[in-house]
Design an enzyme around this catalytic site. Structure first.
Site, PDB file in Angstrom:
ATOM      1  N   GLY A 175      -0.065  -1.819   7.874  1.00 30.89           N
ATOM      2  CA  GLY A 175      -0.612  -1.198   6.655  1.00 30.89           C
ATOM      3  C   GLY A 175      -1.906  -0.414   6.792  1.00 30.89           C
ATOM      4  O   GLY A 175      -2.041   0.654   6.200  1.00 30.89           O
TER       5      GLY A 175
ATOM      6  N   LYS B 172       0.808  -1.222   0.000  1.00 33.80           N
ATOM      7  CA  LYS B 172       0.000   0.000   0.000  1.00 33.80           C
ATOM      8  C   LYS B 172       0.845   1.277   0.000  1.00 33.80           C
ATOM      9  O   LYS B 172       0.408   2.316  -0.475  1.00 33.80           O
ATOM     10  CB  LYS B 172      -0.957   0.009   1.197  1.00 33.80           C
ATOM     11  CG  LYS B 172      -2.082  -1.010   1.055  1.00 33.80           C
ATOM     12  CD  LYS B 172      -3.062  -0.944   2.193  1.00 33.80           C
ATOM     13  CE  LYS B 172      -4.135  -2.017   2.003  1.00 33.80           C
ATOM     14  NZ  LYS B 172      -5.220  -1.912   2.958  1.00 33.80           N
TER      15      LYS B 172
HETATM   16  P1  ATR Z   1       2.730  -4.799   7.725  1.00 36.92           P
HETATM   17  O1  ATR Z   1       3.385  -4.456   9.024  1.00 36.92           O
HETATM   18  O2  ATR Z   1       3.642  -5.453   6.741  1.00 36.92           O
HETATM   19  O3  ATR Z   1       1.915  -3.694   7.149  1.00 36.92           O
HETATM   20  P2  ATR Z   1       0.356  -5.899   8.783  1.00 36.92           P
HETATM   21  O4  ATR Z   1      -0.224  -7.271   8.683  1.00 36.92           O
HETATM   22  O5  ATR Z   1      -0.418  -4.765   8.296  1.00 36.92           O
HETATM   23  O6  ATR Z   1       1.737  -5.982   8.060  1.00 36.92           O
HETATM   24  O7  ATR Z   1       0.781  -5.590  10.290  1.00 36.92           O
HETATM   25  C1  ATR Z   1       1.014  -6.548  11.188  1.00 36.92           C
HETATM   26  C2  ATR Z   1       0.871  -5.949  12.577  1.00 36.92           C
HETATM   27  O8  ATR Z   1       0.687  -6.999  13.512  1.00 36.92           O
HETATM   28  C3  ATR Z   1       2.101  -5.190  13.051  1.00 36.92           C
HETATM   29  O9  ATR Z   1       1.687  -4.119  13.857  1.00 36.92           O
HETATM   30  C4  ATR Z   1       2.850  -6.255  13.843  1.00 36.92           C
HETATM   31  O10 ATR Z   1       3.731  -5.753  14.812  1.00 36.92           O
HETATM   32  P3  ATR Z   1       5.263  -5.425  14.439  1.00 36.92           P
HETATM   33  O11 ATR Z   1       5.243  -4.064  13.833  1.00 36.92           O
HETATM   34  O12 ATR Z   1       5.982  -5.462  15.729  1.00 36.92           O
HETATM   35  O13 ATR Z   1       5.697  -6.488  13.479  1.00 36.92           O
HETATM   36  C5  ATR Z   1       1.706  -6.946  14.509  1.00 36.92           C
HETATM   37  N1  ATR Z   1       2.012  -8.324  14.953  1.00 36.92           N
HETATM   38  C6  ATR Z   1       2.043  -9.430  14.187  1.00 36.92           C
HETATM   39  N2  ATR Z   1       2.325 -10.522  14.936  1.00 36.92           N
HETATM   40  C7  ATR Z   1       2.461 -10.090  16.226  1.00 36.92           C
HETATM   41  C8  ATR Z   1       2.726 -10.716  17.479  1.00 36.92           C
HETATM   42  N3  ATR Z   1       2.923 -12.037  17.561  1.00 36.92           N
HETATM   43  N4  ATR Z   1       2.780  -9.941  18.594  1.00 36.92           N
HETATM   44  C9  ATR Z   1       2.566  -8.605  18.515  1.00 36.92           C
HETATM   45  N5  ATR Z   1       2.308  -7.952  17.366  1.00 36.92           N
HETATM   46  C10 ATR Z   1       2.240  -8.672  16.224  1.00 36.92           C
END
Ligand code: ATR
Length: 264
Positions: free
Chosen positions: A129, A66
């Protein structure tokens, strides 16, 4: 020639956009087809040039492109520019335009469920995102405070470059709130859960989860058990698609029972 539309992302297998758009295309007798395509960062430039060459008439963009698609576009709408997030692309007067319909999607969802968000304190979990769009939408609806909590604090702090008035707290810290939004990917797998002390937050809060598949994440299930109001992201998804469809085809498709059931 039959018009072609696409949703691009990675992963993309589980996207329900084709189902929704193809349903509306058929209902409105529009001679077009909507597909999904898994792409890499390297493909962005070529895909956008297919819009310019009118080989593709419109594109929806999902995670994780995005933001990274922006350098390849000619112009951004006000909303896309403010959030640096594009989910809908089209050609206008020979220019490739990037727009953001997630903002309106979220706002219409909140209005649809008749939650009066004005003056409320909102805690957002996650900084990925879709979060800039949700923040923009909440500010537009005049909330009193937005607090972000993300595992990687730096990503939450980066959001401050776009939205000066937000507060940041450490991951795991639960502040006082009226509405809490799960915008992380925790909950996509049925057994995923956020460690959260429900007994500490009271019982008349509004819990919103961007995830709609599964229909009810553990986050929402437990919130409900503790007497809170809940809502998943299904209508946000439908409304963002509705806005994109309207832009591309100049027709507002119906959001009826049949449409909503498509995503069950
Ligand atoms: P992107 O970050 O590529 O845009 P997203 O799916 O939109 O992908 O975002 C995933 C979100 O879930 C993020 O805020 C991520 O946290 P991080 O920035 O620390 O990666 C969060 N997230 C995913 N798995 C997690 C977990 N096990 N514990 C805490 N936060 C998690």
């Amino acid at each position: 020639m039959i018009k072609k539309y696409l949703v691009i992302g990675n992963p993309i297998e589980h996207s329900l956009s084709p189902k929704l758009h193809n349903h509306w295309l058929k209902k409105n007798n529009i001679d077009a087809v909507y597909d999904k395509k898994k792409i890499d960062e390297n493909d962005l430039k070529n895909i956008v040039s297919e819009i310019k060459e009118e080989k593709i008439s419109g594109i929806n963009v999902t995670v994780p492109f995005k933001k990274s698609i922006i350098p390849f576009l000619d112009e951004l709408s006000f909303e896309a520019n403010e959030t640096q997030s594009v989910n809908t692309i089209y050609l206008k007067n020979g220019k490739v335009i990037g727009h953001n319909t997630d903002i309106a999607g979220f706002e219409l969802n909140i209005r649809h469920c008749k939650y009066d968000v004005k003056g409320k304190k909102v805690l957002i979990l996650g900084a990925g995102g879709v979060v800039p769009s949700i923040i923009f939408s909440l500010i537009k609806m005049k909330v009193s405070k937005i607090i972000i909590s993300n595992r990687t604090k730096k990503k939450a702090e980066d959001l401050k470059n776009y939205f000066k008035d937000i507060d940041i707290v450490d991951w795991g810290v639960v502040t006082n709130f009226d509405m809490i939004i799960n915008a992380t990917s925790i909950g996509l797998k049925n057994e995923d859960k956020i460690n959260f002390d429900y007994s500490a937050v009271g019982m008349d809060k509004f819990f919103y989860d961007v995830i709609y598949n599964p229909k009810e994440t553990i986050f929402l299930k437990r919130a409900k058990l503790f007497g809170n109001r809940t809502e998943n992201g299904k209508m946000m998804f439908i409304y963002q698609a509705h806005q994109a469809f309207t832009i591309w085809h100049n027709i507002m498709p119906d959001i009826d029972e049949e449409t909503i059931k498509l995503l069950d």
